[in-house]
Design a protein around this motif. Structure first.
Motif, mmCIF file in Angstrom:
data_model
loop_
_atom_site.group_PDB
_atom_site.id
_atom_site.type_symbol
_atom_site.label_atom_id
_atom_site.label_comp_id
_atom_site.label_asym_id
_atom_site.label_seq_id
_atom_site.Cartn_x
_atom_site.Cartn_y
_atom_site.Cartn_z
ATOM 1 N N PHE A 163 -2.721 -9.291 0.279
ATOM 2 C CA PHE A 163 -2.704 -7.833 0.255
ATOM 3 C C PHE A 163 -1.297 -7.352 -0.065
ATOM 4 N N GLU A 164 -1.223 -6.286 -0.853
ATOM 5 C CA GLU A 164 0.061 -5.707 -1.250
ATOM 6 C C GLU A 164 0.021 -4.201 -1.010
ATOM 7 N N LEU A 165 1.083 -3.663 -0.430
ATOM 8 C CA LEU A 165 1.193 -2.215 -0.264
ATOM 9 C C LEU A 165 1.560 -1.603 -1.606
ATOM 10 N N LEU A 166 0.747 -0.663 -2.090
ATOM 11 C CA LEU A 166 1.041 0.034 -3.342
ATOM 12 C C LEU A 166 1.739 1.364 -3.100
ATOM 13 N N LYS A 167 1.207 2.133 -2.157
ATOM 14 C CA LYS A 167 1.740 3.474 -1.897
ATOM 15 C C LYS A 167 1.547 3.830 -0.437
ATOM 16 N N ARG A 168 2.414 4.713 0.042
ATOM 17 C CA ARG A 168 2.294 5.208 1.414
ATOM 18 C C ARG A 168 2.872 6.622 1.453
ATOM 19 N N HIS A 169 2.134 7.527 2.104
ATOM 20 C CA HIS A 169 2.607 8.902 2.271
ATOM 21 C C HIS A 169 2.195 9.405 3.646
ATOM 22 N N ASP A 170 3.057 10.238 4.234
ATOM 23 C CA ASP A 170 2.768 10.873 5.516
ATOM 24 C C ASP A 170 2.308 12.303 5.286
ATOM 25 N N TYR A 171 1.311 12.714 6.060
ATOM 26 C CA TYR A 171 0.800 14.083 6.043
ATOM 27 C C TYR A 171 0.660 14.528 7.487
ATOM 28 N N GLY A 172 1.694 15.166 8.022
ATOM 29 C CA GLY A 172 1.694 15.548 9.435
ATOM 30 C C GLY A 172 1.678 14.300 10.298
ATOM 31 N N ILE A 173 0.687 14.185 11.193
ATOM 32 C CA ILE A 173 0.583 13.011 12.065
ATOM 33 C C ILE A 173 -0.152 11.845 11.389
ATOM 34 N N THR A 174 -0.649 12.076 10.174
ATOM 35 C CA THR A 174 -1.453 11.091 9.460
ATOM 36 C C THR A 174 -0.629 10.350 8.420
ATOM 37 N N LYS A 175 -0.890 9.044 8.297
ATOM 38 C CA LYS A 175 -0.270 8.242 7.251
ATOM 39 C C LYS A 175 -1.388 7.648 6.401
ATOM 40 N N ILE A 176 -1.266 7.827 5.085
ATOM 41 C CA ILE A 176 -2.198 7.219 4.140
ATOM 42 C C ILE A 176 -1.474 6.049 3.479
ATOM 43 N N SER A 177 -2.076 4.873 3.536
ATOM 44 C CA SER A 177 -1.529 3.678 2.884
ATOM 45 C C SER A 177 -2.580 3.146 1.915
ATOM 46 N N VAL A 178 -2.119 2.778 0.729
ATOM 47 C CA VAL A 178 -3.006 2.195 -0.270
ATOM 48 C C VAL A 178 -2.558 0.758 -0.496
ATOM 49 N N TYR A 179 -3.480 -0.169 -0.241
ATOM 50 C CA TYR A 179 -3.223 -1.590 -0.423
ATOM 51 C C TYR A 179 -4.059 -2.108 -1.583
ATOM 52 N N GLN A 180 -3.571 -3.156 -2.215
ATOM 53 C CA GLN A 180 -4.357 -3.803 -3.259
ATOM 54 C C GLN A 180 -4.577 -5.263 -2.854
ATOM 55 N N TYR A 181 -5.784 -5.726 -3.107
ATOM 56 C CA TYR A 181 -6.160 -7.096 -2.789
ATOM 57 C C TYR A 181 -6.061 -7.944 -4.052
ATOM 58 N N HIS A 182 -5.383 -9.072 -3.931
ATOM 59 C CA HIS A 182 -5.266 -10.019 -5.035
ATOM 60 C C HIS A 182 -5.963 -11.304 -4.617
ATOM 61 N N LYS A 183 -7.063 -11.597 -5.280
ATOM 62 C CA LYS A 183 -7.846 -12.779 -4.930
ATOM 63 C C LYS A 183 -6.988 -14.022 -5.070
ATOM 64 N N GLY A 184 -6.978 -14.862 -4.040
ATOM 65 C CA GLY A 184 -6.106 -16.030 -4.004
ATOM 66 C C GLY A 184 -6.597 -17.237 -4.725
#
Length: 184
Positions: A163-184
Motif C-alpha cells: 500500500f502507498e499513500l497517494l494523498k492526504r487532506h484535513d477537513y476540520g476534525i476529519t482526515k481523508i487519505s487515499v492509498y493505492q494498492y500495488h499487487k505484489g
C-alpha cells in the motif's frame, strides 16, 4: 445531502435518523472525489461502512460500473435501499446486510476485485490497518486499486505492505487519505 455530480447529480439522498451514523458532508465528499479523480471510466466499488450509501452512489453516478454497499445497522440498510431507489438503476447496486468482516469473507468467496474501496468506520473502532490487510489477504483489490479512508485528523495508520499513500487532506476534525494498492 445530495449526489453532487454525474448521472444522478442533484438528487437528494435520505439520511439515517439518529446519531448512529456520521454521513460524509457534501463538502468533504466533493473534496474526496476531486482527490481520486472527478469521473471514472468503469470500475467496481466497495463501501464497507455505507451508512446512507452516498459514497458508492456518488462513485457510480460519476462513471463506476457498480457498487457493493455494506452496513449492519437496520436503519442504515433501510435508508440505503431508499437511496438506491432514487438512482432508478438499482441493478448497479448490491446491499450486504452484515458487518464489514463478514462481508469481506462473502465477497472473497465470489472472487470479487474492487477498484475503489471506501473505508469510513466509526472513528472509535481504529481498524483501518486491519481492514487493509484483510482486503489484500483475501485478494479483493484489483492492482492499482484506490482505497479512500476517512478518519479523525490525529489518527495515524501503519501501512501494510503493497500500500502507498497517494494523498492526504484535513477537513476540520476529519482526515481523508487515499492509498493505492500495488499487487505484489
Amino acid at each position: 445531502m445530495r449526489v453532487i455530480s454525474g448521472t444522478y447529480g442533484g438528487r437528494r439522498l435520505k439520511a439515517v435518523p439518529g446519531n448512529q451514523t456520521r454521513p460524509t458532508t457534501d463538502k468533504v465528499k466533493e473534496a474526496l472525489f476531486s482527490m481520486i479523480g472527478p469521473y471514472f471510466d468503469g470500475g467496481q466499488v466497495l463501501d464497507l461502512f455505507a451508512g446512507t450509501g452516498g459514497l458508492g452512489i456518488e462513485a457510480v453516478s460519476r462513471g463506476c460500473d457498480s457498487a457493493v454497499l455494506v452496513d449492519k445497522q437496520r436503519q442504515a440498510q433501510a435508508v440505503i435501499n431508499e437511496n438506491i431507489a432514487i438512482t432508478k438503476e438499482a441493478e448497479k447496486f448490491r446491499l450486504l446486510k452484515s458487518s464489514a468482516q463478514t462481508a469481506l469473507g462473502t465477497l472473497a468467496t465470489e472472487n470479487r476485485k474492487f477498484n475503489y474501496v471506501f473505508l469510513d468506520p466509526p472513528y472509535r473502532f481504529k481498524i483501518i490497518q486491519q481492514l487493509l490487510e484483510k482486503l489484500a489477504d483475501l485478494s479483493l483489490l484489483a492492482d492499482q486499486a484506490h482505497i479512500i479512508v476517512e478518519t479523525e485528523k490525529e489518527d495515524d495508520i501503519a501501512l501494510p505492505e503493497h500500500f502507498e499513500l497517494l494523498k492526504r487532506h484535513d477537513y476540520g476534525i476529519t482526515k481523508i487519505s487515499v492509498y493505492q494498492y500495488h499487487k505484489g
